[in-house]
Enzyme design. Structure first.
Site, PDB file in Angstrom:
ATOM      1  N   THR A 125      54.107  37.128  54.600  1.00 48.52           N
ATOM      2  CA  THR A 125      54.861  38.191  53.937  1.00 48.52           C
ATOM      3  C   THR A 125      54.693  38.153  52.418  1.00 48.52           C
ATOM      4  O   THR A 125      54.635  37.088  51.809  1.00 48.52           O
ATOM      5  CB  THR A 125      56.352  38.076  54.296  1.00 48.52           C
ATOM      6  OG1 THR A 125      56.487  38.080  55.717  1.00 48.52           O
ATOM      7  CG2 THR A 125      57.151  39.231  53.712  1.00 48.52           C
ATOM      8  N   ALA A 129      54.501  43.731  51.240  1.00 52.16           N
ATOM      9  CA  ALA A 129      53.886  43.778  52.573  1.00 52.16           C
ATOM     10  C   ALA A 129      54.597  42.810  53.504  1.00 52.16           C
ATOM     11  O   ALA A 129      54.707  41.624  53.199  1.00 52.16           O
ATOM     12  CB  ALA A 129      52.398  43.434  52.497  1.00 52.16           C
ATOM     13  N   GLU A 364      59.566  38.903  62.674  1.00 52.55           N
ATOM     14  CA  GLU A 364      58.403  39.098  63.567  1.00 52.55           C
ATOM     15  C   GLU A 364      58.137  40.580  63.829  1.00 52.55           C
ATOM     16  O   GLU A 364      57.738  40.979  64.918  1.00 52.55           O
ATOM     17  CB  GLU A 364      58.594  38.366  64.902  1.00 52.55           C
ATOM     18  CG  GLU A 364      58.910  36.899  64.774  1.00 52.55           C
ATOM     19  CD  GLU A 364      57.791  36.081  64.166  1.00 52.55           C
ATOM     20  OE1 GLU A 364      56.732  36.662  63.864  1.00 52.55           O
ATOM     21  OE2 GLU A 364      57.960  34.866  63.984  1.00 52.55           O
TER      22      GLU A 364
END
Length: 386
Positions: A125, A129, A364
């Site tokens: 991460t 993004a 996730e």
């Protein structure tokens, strides 16, 4: 259809439950409120071999099947979801190295990772993004026999302990589609230019650190490119995240189980209008709904895990993650309602569970994005219903 655990799984679950009941539950609320790192619990998990649950036996690991893997995170999260996070990111990266690493990488890292002597996480991460993996901006430029890495990462679990940390980078930022230029590099602790800037403050999910990382001209040997081939990073990461969705579904299940246990116990202890509140139909309806959703979540979690064992299962794991992470949100709210005003007090477990639960619908991959993953799997025929 067999919905029961085999003998080994039953014994493993009993061992995990005893560990959580003795070592985790008695200290979780106090340590979480104090911001204390659960060092002793981590050592206990290492002694049980839990850091090797996704490491092949030839490298000293347990190499658990996906159902047993889910059992670990269900039971740990029943005690304290934060410690499940410490093990979760570690286990996913161990699996990625075991599946895609070169033989030299496996021999170098996996034995230490299996014992907990080494730990790891996943540097994925970034500030701009997250679920959109292809949007990462961290680059790795080849310079002789090293890659020079520049960029930043956010929300990285185990960042202060990871050695190595698999970091998702773009070795070819001009590639189209973008995933063809993505790779994974194993960056060892203490490498110059690799800096953990800070721990990010969080509403819940405490116990494990979530860090911001700066990568400033970090030189990484070419032999630390996972698999030894550029452009495979997205596939390598996604293969680990499939197990990660089982992990999140199981964590959701564990927190929901604890929320139900707390509500049921409190309803039989609390009296109002001269009787236990469990005698009131309004409370009974909440308990019945919680129990029903809990059992549905349990079946969904272990169904998805069994599908992973049979092969790739994007749709099935996506459905399990979506359902369980939303069911736990309802469970903690209903449990808090059963507790009444005391549910809002940090002296009761439900307050902590209430703060931990929302993460599961985000981690996730957000649930809305995962719904598109499930839909594509259904449309392509890879996932079938009925």
């Amino acid at each position: 259809m067999d919905f029961t655990f085999n003998e080994d799984q039953q014994e493993f679950k009993a061992l995990l439950r005893a560990f959580v009941d003795k070592e985790v539950i008695p200290v979780a609320r106090e340590w979480e409120q104090a911001g204390r790192y659960p060092t002793e619990i981590v050592e206990g998990m290492a002694q049980m071999g839990l850091f090797g649950i996704t490491v092949p036996e030839e490298y000293g690991g347990l190499d658990l099947d996906p159902v047993s893997f889910a059992l670990v995170f269900e039971e740990l999260s029943r005690g304290w979801m934060g410690i499940a996070g410490i093990l979760g990111s570690h286990s996913l990266s161990c699996r990625m190295i075991a599946m895609h690493g070169t033989e030299e990488q496996k021999k170098k890292y996996l034995p230490g990772l299996a014992t907990g002597e080494r730990r790891t996480g996943l540097g994925l991460t970034e500030p701009d993004a997250g679920t959109d993996m292809q949007g990462i901006r961290t680059t790795a430029r080849l310079d002789g026999d090293h890659y020079v890495v520049n960029g930043s990462k956010m929300w990285i679990t185990n960042a202060r302990f990871a050695d190595p940390l698999p970091v998702v980078v773009k070795t070819d930022p001009t590639a189209s589609p973008a995933h063809r230029g993505m790779s994974v590099l194993l960056i060892e602790q203490g490498t110059p230019g690799f800096e953990v800037l800070k721990d990010i403050p969080k509403m819940g999910y405490k116990g494990t650190e979530s860090c911001e990382i700066l990568l400033d001209n970090v030189r990484v040997p070419v032999e630390n490119l996972v698999g030894g081939v550029e452009g495979k990073g997205m596939q390598q990461t996604l293969s680990a995240l499939e197990w990660g969705r089982v992990n999140i579904a199981a964590r959701s299940l564990g927190v929901a189980q604890r929320a139900f246990d707390e509500a049921l116990a409190y309803s039989q202890q609390r009296h109002a209008f001269g009787q236990q509140i469990s005698d009131f139909q309004a409370i009974q309806l909440k308990l019945a709904t919680m129990a029903t959703n809990l059992q549905a979540s349990r079946l969904m979690t272990y169904w998805a895990a069994s599908e992973v064992a049979a092969g790739r299962a994007d749709g099935e794991t996506g459905m399990a993650k979506i359902f369980c992470s939303e069911a736990v949100l309802e469970a903690v709210i209903d449990s808090m309602k059963v507790h009444g005003g005391y549910g809002f007090s940090s002296e009761y477990e439900i307050e902590r569970l209430y703060r931990d639960a929302p993460l599961m619908s985000i981690g996730e991959g957000t649930n809305d994005v995962l719904r598109t993953v499930v839909a594509k799997s259904l449309i392509s025929g890879k996932t079938k219903v009925g």
